[in-house]
Design an enzyme around this catalytic site. Structure first.
Site, PDB file in Angstrom:
ATOM      1  N   CYS A 142      45.135  44.988  44.349  1.00 16.30           N
ATOM      2  CA  CYS A 142      44.221  44.353  45.298  1.00 16.30           C
ATOM      3  C   CYS A 142      44.346  42.836  45.202  1.00 16.30           C
ATOM      4  O   CYS A 142      44.641  42.280  44.147  1.00 16.30           O
ATOM      5  CB  CYS A 142      42.787  44.784  44.989  1.00 16.30           C
ATOM      6  SG  CYS A 142      41.554  44.118  46.138  1.00 16.30           S
ATOM      7  N   ASP A 172      42.003  40.787  45.256  1.00  9.84           N
ATOM      8  CA  ASP A 172      40.795  40.252  44.617  1.00  9.84           C
ATOM      9  C   ASP A 172      41.151  39.227  43.537  1.00  9.84           C
ATOM     10  O   ASP A 172      42.037  39.477  42.704  1.00  9.84           O
ATOM     11  CB  ASP A 172      40.002  41.417  44.007  1.00  9.84           C
ATOM     12  CG  ASP A 172      38.589  41.022  43.605  1.00  9.84           C
ATOM     13  OD1 ASP A 172      38.451  40.139  42.735  1.00  9.84           O
ATOM     14  OD2 ASP A 172      37.627  41.605  44.140  1.00  9.84           O
ATOM     15  N   CYS A 229      35.015  46.718  44.321  1.00  9.89           N
ATOM     16  CA  CYS A 229      35.978  46.246  45.317  1.00  9.89           C
ATOM     17  C   CYS A 229      35.275  46.037  46.659  1.00  9.89           C
ATOM     18  O   CYS A 229      34.697  46.988  47.210  1.00  9.89           O
ATOM     19  CB  CYS A 229      37.118  47.257  45.468  1.00  9.89           C
ATOM     20  SG  CYS A 229      38.368  46.776  46.684  1.00  9.89           S
ATOM     21  N   HIS A 248      40.331  48.854  41.819  1.00  5.06           N
ATOM     22  CA  HIS A 248      39.333  48.401  40.847  1.00  5.06           C
ATOM     23  C   HIS A 248      37.932  48.741  41.319  1.00  5.06           C
ATOM     24  O   HIS A 248      37.695  48.956  42.513  1.00  5.06           O
ATOM     25  CB  HIS A 248      39.461  46.888  40.600  1.00  5.06           C
ATOM     26  CG  HIS A 248      39.172  46.030  41.799  1.00  5.06           C
ATOM     27  ND1 HIS A 248      38.002  45.315  41.949  1.00  5.06           N
ATOM     28  CD2 HIS A 248      39.904  45.777  42.919  1.00  5.06           C
ATOM     29  CE1 HIS A 248      38.035  44.653  43.099  1.00  5.06           C
ATOM     30  NE2 HIS A 248      39.169  44.910  43.702  1.00  5.06           N
ATOM     31  N   ARG A 263      39.772  38.456  40.944  1.00  4.33           N
ATOM     32  CA  ARG A 263      39.469  38.879  39.567  1.00  4.33           C
ATOM     33  C   ARG A 263      40.513  39.845  39.016  1.00  4.33           C
ATOM     34  O   ARG A 263      40.298  40.467  37.974  1.00  4.33           O
ATOM     35  CB  ARG A 263      38.081  39.551  39.530  1.00  4.33           C
ATOM     36  CG  ARG A 263      36.945  38.644  39.977  1.00  4.33           C
ATOM     37  CD  ARG A 263      35.708  39.457  40.287  1.00  4.33           C
ATOM     38  NE  ARG A 263      35.930  40.366  41.419  1.00  4.33           N
ATOM     39  CZ  ARG A 263      35.033  41.277  41.835  1.00  4.33           C
ATOM     40  NH1 ARG A 263      33.879  41.396  41.200  1.00  4.33           N
ATOM     41  NH2 ARG A 263      35.313  42.048  42.869  1.00  4.33           N
TER      42      ARG A 263
END
Length: 208
Positions: free
Chosen positions: A44, A46, A103, A100, A48
């Site tokens: 992803c 993202d 999300c 994750h 993080r």
């Protein structure tokens, strides 16, 4: 959480280079020789999700593709080019699709709140939810429902990988990478390896 200013990024790069050269003066010369990563990682976008940090891997070990909610779309030429290059040119040994918990893309698909291009992009996750709605809705908390949808999304995307023409060609040569599905538990930092329905996929002819 402390966030860096833009100028910090350049300064941090200089410090990192100096630290690497101090340990190994030939570090970047060796890196420039080429790549032979054993892993293709599809994750992803993202912020993080710096998978190199979570897995303690060095530059040159992971060939990486990332997009919103780690989708494997069979019409995504970007992903297909990455997959083809990883399998046919780099001879990666493993393909990891990693989602994750927490999300945003999965949550937007679950709640039906995505709009515009993102709505189109996460619609396959919405379809996964609708197909498994009775089971997912039976889970006691929204957190558990979202976590389960994240897991089901990863398994679906691993299955998509296995149905690509790239993997079909690889299967015929009998030299092909092993596929894996991961979910990163951001709250605790751990990677969870998901159980894939390998026997079922073999019966369907999706896996050799």
């Amino acid at each position: 959480m402390h966030y860096h200013e833009y100028d910090d990024l350049i300064e941090n790069n200089k410090k990192w280079v100096a630290e690497k050269l101090e340990k190994n003066p030939a570090y970047f010369q060796n890196l420039a020789q080429g790549q032979k990563p054993p892993f293709l990682y599809i994750g992803c976008s993202d912020s993080r999700m710096p998978i190199s940090s979570f897995t303690q891997t060095e530059p040159g070990e992971l060939f990486i593709h990332r997009n919103v909610a780690n989708q494997v779309s069979l019409t995504d030429m970007n992903l297909l080019a990455v997959l083809e290059y990883a399998v046919e040119a780099l001879d990666v040994q493993h393909i990891v699709v990693c989602g994750h918990y927490c999300c945003g893309g999965v949550e937007a698909a679950y709640k039906g709140t995505a709009t515009g291009v993102v709505e189109n992009w996460v619609s396959p996750i919405r379809d996964i939810y609708m197909a498994n709605r009775q089971y997912i809705d039976s889970l006691p908390t929204e957190k558990e429902r979202l976590q389960k949808l994240s897991e089901l999304n990863v398994v679906a995307q691993v299955k998509n990988i296995c149905t690509t023409s790239v993997m079909h060609r690889a299967y015929k040569t009998m030299k092909y990478p092993t596929v894996h599905g991961w979910v990163l538990d951001i709250e605790h930092g751990f990677v969870k390896e998901l159980q894939l329905p390998v026997a079922e996929w073999q019966q369907l002819g999706i896996l050799p």
